[in-house]
Motif scaffolding. Structure first.
Motif, PDB file in Angstrom:
ATOM      1  N   UNK A 167     -45.208  48.309 -12.470  1.00 27.21           N
ATOM      2  CA  UNK A 167     -44.750  49.684 -12.648  1.00 27.21           C
ATOM      3  C   UNK A 167     -43.268  49.816 -12.307  1.00 27.21           C
ATOM      4  N   UNK A 168     -42.811  49.085 -11.298  1.00 25.38           N
ATOM      5  CA  UNK A 168     -41.384  49.113 -10.966  1.00 25.38           C
ATOM      6  C   UNK A 168     -40.551  48.582 -12.122  1.00 25.38           C
ATOM      7  N   UNK A 169     -41.061  47.530 -12.776  1.00 21.97           N
ATOM      8  CA  UNK A 169     -40.324  46.987 -13.917  1.00 21.97           C
ATOM      9  C   UNK A 169     -40.243  48.013 -15.038  1.00 21.97           C
ATOM     10  N   UNK A 170     -41.322  48.779 -15.192  1.00 25.16           N
ATOM     11  CA  UNK A 170     -41.323  49.819 -16.225  1.00 25.16           C
ATOM     12  C   UNK A 170     -40.311  50.910 -15.873  1.00 25.16           C
ATOM     13  N   UNK A 171     -40.286  51.335 -14.614  1.00 24.77           N
ATOM     14  CA  UNK A 171     -39.308  52.337 -14.178  1.00 24.77           C
ATOM     15  C   UNK A 171     -37.898  51.828 -14.430  1.00 24.77           C
ATOM     16  N   UNK A 172     -37.675  50.558 -14.133  1.00 21.13           N
ATOM     17  CA  UNK A 172     -36.361  49.943 -14.350  1.00 21.13           C
ATOM     18  C   UNK A 172     -35.967  50.006 -15.834  1.00 21.13           C
ATOM     19  N   UNK A 173     -36.925  49.656 -16.709  1.00 19.18           N
ATOM     20  CA  UNK A 173     -36.625  49.665 -18.150  1.00 19.18           C
ATOM     21  C   UNK A 173     -36.325  51.076 -18.633  1.00 19.18           C
ATOM     22  N   UNK A 174     -37.073  52.065 -18.113  1.00 15.01           N
ATOM     23  CA  UNK A 174     -36.838  53.446 -18.532  1.00 15.01           C
ATOM     24  C   UNK A 174     -35.437  53.884 -18.113  1.00 15.01           C
ATOM     25  N   UNK A 175     -35.043  53.509 -16.897  1.00 14.36           N
ATOM     26  CA  UNK A 175     -33.734  53.937 -16.378  1.00 14.36           C
ATOM     27  C   UNK A 175     -32.583  53.194 -17.033  1.00 14.36           C
ATOM     28  N   UNK A 176     -32.778  51.909 -17.293  1.00 20.15           N
ATOM     29  CA  UNK A 176     -31.642  51.066 -17.674  1.00 20.15           C
ATOM     30  C   UNK A 176     -31.747  50.514 -19.082  1.00 20.15           C
ATOM     31  N   UNK A 177     -32.821  50.797 -19.797  1.00 18.42           N
ATOM     32  CA  UNK A 177     -33.026  50.107 -21.063  1.00 18.42           C
ATOM     33  C   UNK A 177     -33.384  48.662 -20.772  1.00 18.42           C
ATOM     34  N   UNK A 178     -33.356  47.841 -21.783  1.00 19.57           N
ATOM     35  CA  UNK A 178     -33.736  46.436 -21.618  1.00 19.57           C
ATOM     36  C   UNK A 178     -32.559  45.587 -22.059  1.00 19.57           C
ATOM     37  N   UNK A 179     -31.620  45.304 -21.104  1.00 20.63           N
ATOM     38  CA  UNK A 179     -30.395  44.608 -21.496  1.00 20.63           C
ATOM     39  C   UNK A 179     -30.641  43.165 -21.927  1.00 20.63           C
ATOM     40  N   UNK A 239     -26.031  48.532 -15.044  1.00 21.44           N
ATOM     41  CA  UNK A 239     -26.722  48.626 -16.328  1.00 21.44           C
ATOM     42  C   UNK A 239     -26.993  47.252 -16.928  1.00 21.44           C
ATOM     43  N   UNK A 264     -37.801  43.427  -6.893  1.00 22.70           N
ATOM     44  CA  UNK A 264     -39.116  43.928  -6.469  1.00 22.70           C
ATOM     45  C   UNK A 264     -39.698  43.038  -5.373  1.00 22.70           C
ATOM     46  N   UNK A 267     -33.810  49.867  -8.949  1.00 22.53           N
ATOM     47  CA  UNK A 267     -35.039  49.753  -9.752  1.00 22.53           C
ATOM     48  C   UNK A 267     -35.448  51.094 -10.364  1.00 22.53           C
ATOM     49  N   UNK A 277     -36.818  53.565  -8.441  1.00 21.42           N
ATOM     50  CA  UNK A 277     -37.987  54.084  -7.723  1.00 21.42           C
ATOM     51  C   UNK A 277     -37.562  54.856  -6.469  1.00 21.42           C
ATOM     52  N   UNK A 320     -42.474  59.399 -10.032  1.00 21.53           N
ATOM     53  CA  UNK A 320     -42.818  59.310 -11.449  1.00 21.53           C
ATOM     54  C   UNK A 320     -44.233  59.846 -11.621  1.00 21.53           C
ATOM     55  N   UNK A 358     -45.223  56.291  -7.632  1.00 24.14           N
ATOM     56  CA  UNK A 358     -45.956  56.575  -8.864  1.00 24.14           C
ATOM     57  C   UNK A 358     -47.186  57.414  -8.541  1.00 24.14           C
ATOM     58  N   UNK A 409     -42.169  58.330 -21.597  1.00 23.04           N
ATOM     59  CA  UNK A 409     -41.004  57.430 -21.674  1.00 23.04           C
ATOM     60  C   UNK A 409     -41.360  55.969 -21.426  1.00 23.04           C
ATOM     61  N   UNK A 469     -47.440  51.391 -19.349  1.00 23.21           N
ATOM     62  CA  UNK A 469     -47.916  50.166 -18.696  1.00 23.21           C
ATOM     63  C   UNK A 469     -49.253  49.839 -19.346  1.00 23.21           C
ATOM     64  N   UNK A 516     -40.458  52.680 -23.386  1.00 24.56           N
ATOM     65  CA  UNK A 516     -40.445  51.323 -22.834  1.00 24.56           C
ATOM     66  C   UNK A 516     -41.876  50.864 -22.566  1.00 24.56           C
ATOM     67  N   UNK A 562     -44.354  47.818 -20.694  1.00 30.68           N
ATOM     68  CA  UNK A 562     -44.656  46.617 -19.903  1.00 30.68           C
ATOM     69  C   UNK A 562     -46.128  46.308 -20.129  1.00 30.68           C
TER      70      UNK A 562
END
Lengths: 212, 212
Positions: A195-207, B2, B13, B75, B77, B81, B106, B168, B171, B185, B187
């Motif tokens: 879930x943290x990875x998902x939050x990260x992607x939402x905030x930052x996109x997927x560089x 970014x 994490x 991250x 968080x 969310x 979350x 947005x 999971x 996004x 995951x």
């Protein structure tokens, strides 16, 4: 093959999922089609598959069946793995019903729980055994893999017992960093991290879509 | 920030997990201690933390509390969310009891299932709502994240509804490759892939411990 990096191994798993969806098509499949299905670049797919040996012919794509077999061999799932499952709660019940495990060669051969009220219960055809018999029974059952679905505070103790019993790999769902001897491999599935990875992607996109 | 790659986000994490275990210590923590707890190199930890800004003083380590806050901000968080959970089976029940979700910000605010027999049941304090109300209710509830614990064949349909409702991030626990618009996004937690990775590590060792 011994130098295939772990991130590439993860991509191979994804390619295998895509190929499984096309198994009925038979015939040949292009790197571009795999790339599109898995969300990676065509060049990346070709690089990963080149590491498996001489599979594709220029312009002719890959034989889908041969490619799937080569990926399964590279991942080590061209054989069966016997696994014990420790901690028979909701997660364990979900895992036991999960068709994907058996399809990929993983067979749950023993269930263990520390709760005397659960011992003896039958779940998906297996009787729950007492957790204090885990060590000798894991060895008797020839388990090479253990799935840990116990509470955090019970995880390291179970892992130590399993390591001493000769288990070669642990799939850990407990939210704790386990210590294991180097000969025992560990994959931790920390659901909060996902879930943290998902939050990260939402905030930052997927560089770096190929890097994860 | 970014440009923080996704694999680095995964390591952050892990560092956060290690720091949580030492929260009661207060005071300072060295990159070496974090590295040892997480199984990565000291140099890697220092590189990852340098990307968060000016946190450490040469030789003095990091302020544990400040470091945890910086990681949480990186991250995404350091906020709450709101999430809906779709498919109320064993996996969903395990997820609802999983303390880590709420601890990391979350909050599950809605449960949905297609089975009329489950609609109206209360699970961990929430009433299960009918799946055909998912779209409007996700929007009403202000859900930004959805957790998909439905069978494979129901996953894409639910994902489409959620994307249209403005969610947005998804999971996904269903063993299927979902297609979503780029603004949503994704995951995917494919439990068989985790076992495949373990089989790979057992067969090949871990040639690239920092890469996964």
């Amino acid at each position: 093959m011994d130098r295939l990096p772990r991130v590439a191994a993860h991509r191979l798993s994804l390619y295998l999922r895509a190929l499984a969806g096309w198994a009925d098509d038979g015939g040949r499949v292009s790197s571009g089609r795999i790339a599109a299905a898995c969300g990676v670049t065509d060049a990346q797919v070709r690089r990963d598959l080149a590491a498996l040996g001489n599979l594709g012919q220029r312009g002719a794509g890959y034989d889908a069946r041969e490619l799937a077999a080569a990926i399964r061999a590279a991942l080590g799932i061209d054989r069966r793995w016997r696994a014990v499952l420790v901690g028979v709660g909701n997660l364990a019940r979900a895992l036991l019903r999960y068709r994907g495990f058996r399809a990929q060669g993983f067979e749950i051969v023993g269930l263990f729980d520390a709760d005397p009220g659960k011992v003896g219960q039958r779940v998906e055809g297996l009787a729950v055994e007492p957790a204090d018999r885990l060590g000798p029974r894991a060895a008797e059952l020839g388990a090479e893999i253990a799935v840990l679905a116990v509470p955090a505070e019970a995880a390291q103790g179970a892992a130590d017992v399993l390591a001493a019993a000769g288990v070669r790999g642990v799939l850990n769902f407990a939210p704790v960093l386990l210590k294991l001897p180097p000969r025992v491999k560990l994959v931790t599935v920390d659901l909060a991290i996902q879930l943290e990875q998902l939050a990260f992607l939402i905030q930052h996109g997927d560089p770096d879509p190929d890097g994860g």
